[in-house]
Design an enzyme around this catalytic site. Sequence first.
Site, PDB file in Angstrom:
ATOM      1  N   ARG A   1      35.446  26.308  -3.071  1.00 50.68           N
ATOM      2  CA  ARG A   1      34.512  25.488  -3.453  1.00 50.68           C
ATOM      3  C   ARG A   1      32.723  25.782  -3.092  1.00 50.68           C
ATOM      4  NH1 ARG A   1      38.200  19.963  -3.848  1.00 50.68           N
ATOM      5  NH2 ARG A   1      39.120  20.258  -5.393  1.00 50.68           N
TER       6      ARG A   1
ATOM      7  N   GLY B   1      44.009  23.748  -8.606  1.00 52.19           N
ATOM      8  CA  GLY B   1      44.083  24.296 -10.423  1.00 52.19           C
ATOM      9  C   GLY B   1      43.997  23.444 -11.970  1.00 52.19           C
ATOM     10  N   LYS B   2      44.733  22.146 -11.168  1.00 52.26           N
ATOM     11  CA  LYS B   2      44.694  21.458 -12.437  1.00 52.26           C
ATOM     12  C   LYS B   2      43.585  21.696 -13.540  1.00 52.26           C
ATOM     13  CE  LYS B   2      46.130  17.899  -9.618  1.00 52.26           C
ATOM     14  NZ  LYS B   2      45.913  18.576  -8.392  1.00 52.26           N
ATOM     15  N   SER B   3      43.215  21.360 -13.257  1.00 53.27           N
ATOM     16  CA  SER B   3      41.784  20.507 -13.682  1.00 53.27           C
ATOM     17  C   SER B   3      41.659  22.238 -14.417  1.00 53.27           C
ATOM     18  CB  SER B   3      40.147  20.551 -13.287  1.00 53.27           C
ATOM     19  OG  SER B   3      40.501  19.311 -11.876  1.00 53.27           O
TER      20      SER B   3
ATOM     21  N   ARG C   1      42.867  18.419   3.731  1.00 53.12           N
ATOM     22  CA  ARG C   1      43.880  18.727   2.272  1.00 53.12           C
ATOM     23  C   ARG C   1      44.834  19.259   2.192  1.00 53.12           C
ATOM     24  NH1 ARG C   1      40.774  16.618  -2.609  1.00 53.12           N
ATOM     25  NH2 ARG C   1      38.550  16.551  -1.870  1.00 53.12           N
TER      26      ARG C   1
ATOM     27  N   ASP D   1      50.160  30.683  -9.579  1.00 53.70           N
ATOM     28  CA  ASP D   1      49.585  32.485  -8.936  1.00 53.70           C
ATOM     29  C   ASP D   1      48.991  33.260  -9.830  1.00 53.70           C
ATOM     30  OD1 ASP D   1      52.024  32.819 -10.588  1.00 53.70           O
ATOM     31  OD2 ASP D   1      53.038  33.746  -9.321  1.00 53.70           O
TER      32      ASP D   1
ATOM     33  N   ARG E   1      30.728  14.572  -8.652  1.00 49.11           N
ATOM     34  CA  ARG E   1      30.269  15.631  -8.217  1.00 49.11           C
ATOM     35  C   ARG E   1      29.267  16.594  -9.754  1.00 49.11           C
ATOM     36  NH1 ARG E   1      36.145  17.386  -7.141  1.00 49.11           N
ATOM     37  NH2 ARG E   1      36.042  16.896  -4.903  1.00 49.11           N
TER      38      ARG E   1
END
Length: 204
Positions: A141, A20-22, A152, A176, A48
Amino acid sequence: MAALADFLRPLVLSGPSGVGKSTLLQRLFAEFPDKFGFSVSHTTRSPRPGEIDGKQYHFVTRERFLELLKEDAFIEHAEFSGNFYGTSFETVRAVEQQGRRCILDIEAQGVRQIKATDLNPVFCFIAPPSLTALRQRLQNRGTETEASVQKRLSMALKEIEYAKEPKVHEVVIVNDDVERAYQTLKKLALGEKVVGDPLPPLDD
């Protein structure tokens, strides 16, 4: 609030793919469009859907990437799933020259390389609440094969193991709850003191 010199230290964000960094970074840049600048990495992977060259990544050919590598253009670089990724000195300098804090989204391999430079950033690790939760996010995803998910997850294990080593990261944020994680990241990015989270267990 931190001193200007501390505030302008680059912030290196790392964590497993799918953590979830993006999402967190997009929200940070939306709220503070003038305070931060994203270090746009180079990659040889294909864009993408919705990704724009020069925004999410600088999309280059493998040949061009190898040329830049020979020119020592990268602070760090890595190869994953057959594709190269790298952060150039030029992109970090460009952000700093605008008087903004540079934020880098880096893999664990890159973190090791950055620690060998004089960049002197603040290191922050974004962790999943569990490996089960991370697997679900990757599968949701819709762009990953089962083999890719397994690869991954294996990489995630190594990243979390590395993050457990002393003094690797100043702060760990467990994603979380997106709102809670974002508020912690925001404080860190703005130069405030934050209390990090313990790393999740690896045996689920």
